[in-house]
Enzyme design. Sequence first.
Site, short mmCIF file in Angstrom:
data_model
loop_
_atom_site.label_atom_id
_atom_site.label_comp_id
_atom_site.label_asym_id
_atom_site.label_seq_id
_atom_site.Cartn_x
_atom_site.Cartn_y
_atom_site.Cartn_z
N LYS A 207 0.87 -1.17 0.00
CA LYS A 207 0.00 0.00 0.00
C LYS A 207 0.91 1.22 0.00
O LYS A 207 1.63 1.47 0.97
CB LYS A 207 -0.92 0.03 1.21
CG LYS A 207 -1.83 1.27 1.19
CD LYS A 207 -2.63 1.45 2.46
CE LYS A 207 -3.41 2.77 2.39
NZ LYS A 207 -4.13 3.07 3.66
N GLY B 35 -8.25 9.28 9.33
CA GLY B 35 -8.64 9.34 10.73
C GLY B 35 -9.65 10.41 11.09
O GLY B 35 -9.97 10.59 12.26
N ALA C 38 -9.70 5.87 3.83
CA ALA C 38 -9.48 7.03 4.71
C ALA C 38 -10.71 7.91 4.85
O ALA C 38 -11.36 8.27 3.88
CB ALA C 38 -8.30 7.88 4.23
N GLY C 39 -11.01 8.25 6.10
CA GLY C 39 -12.07 9.20 6.40
C GLY C 39 -13.43 8.60 6.66
O GLY C 39 -14.35 9.32 7.05
N ASN D 48 -9.72 1.83 9.27
CA ASN D 48 -8.86 1.56 10.42
C ASN D 48 -9.40 2.29 11.65
O ASN D 48 -9.94 1.68 12.57
CB ASN D 48 -7.41 1.99 10.12
CG ASN D 48 -6.46 1.64 11.26
OD1 ASN D 48 -6.83 1.02 12.26
ND2 ASN D 48 -5.22 2.05 11.13
N THR D 49 -9.29 3.62 11.65
CA THR D 49 -9.62 4.40 12.85
C THR D 49 -11.04 4.15 13.35
O THR D 49 -11.26 3.98 14.56
CB THR D 49 -9.44 5.90 12.57
OG1 THR D 49 -8.08 6.14 12.17
CG2 THR D 49 -9.75 6.73 13.81
#
Length: 257
Positions: free
Chosen positions: A96, A157, A183-184, A205-206
């Site tokens: 990645k 995040g 992301a986001g 992830n977050t």
Amino acid sequence: MKPLVIAGKKFTNRFFLGTGKFGAKEIFAAALAASGAELVTVSLTRVDFADPDDDILSVIDRDRVTVMLNTAGARDAAEAVRVAKIGQAAGYQWIKLEVHPDARYLLPDPVETLRAAEQIVKMGLTVLPYINADPVLAKRLEDIGAPAVMPLAAPIGSNQGLRTLSMLEIIIAQSRVPVIVDAGLGLPSHAAQAIEIGADAVLVNTAVAAAGDPPQMARAFALAIQAAETALDANPPRVRADAAATSPTRTFAIFKD
């Protein structure tokens, strides 16, 4: 929906999981199981190549889950390529690609990302570039051999959801390779929306790792993505600009005073 195939590898689950923010391997293991994810990203800083029982890696079933090494922290193409070479020497074939010199917003550098991708592709690795929602860059990366692109929905995040919706729609419409929204994404509904607009997968992830109950949140994301897939397979009616009566008036008697 059509099967998801990246670089010749078939995935039955469109939910990919990051590992960077999990505080303990036991929590990650439970979240991974709940998610059903078949691809996870692992940053080089989380990997101890000298330890076969490395913290995060030790709970990943390599026969079922593809591990994609993340170049997170690389500030330019040279640093990203160096991480990729280290990973390749350790046996990692999936990379990645992240290049973000700005520590506050962590937005990817488009110029350095393209430079790094060109080199990593020539190394024979499977490189999935993390990019801004830039349709032109997405096509350039596709043209140089990236088997998928990973445009952001919002800053890493931030949990803001699909702030780049219009650009994501263009990328999806133009792309001949899978598009993974990365992301986001902060809620399962965000992930479902990404699938509904035509994204091939999402990476989170977050939103999972920072939840009060990561395994439960992972399961919620998995269910939302499955619901979106099922809805698309059901061939939903088209969006209309005008209203359409839910009960046809011609079937009812009209009473007058």
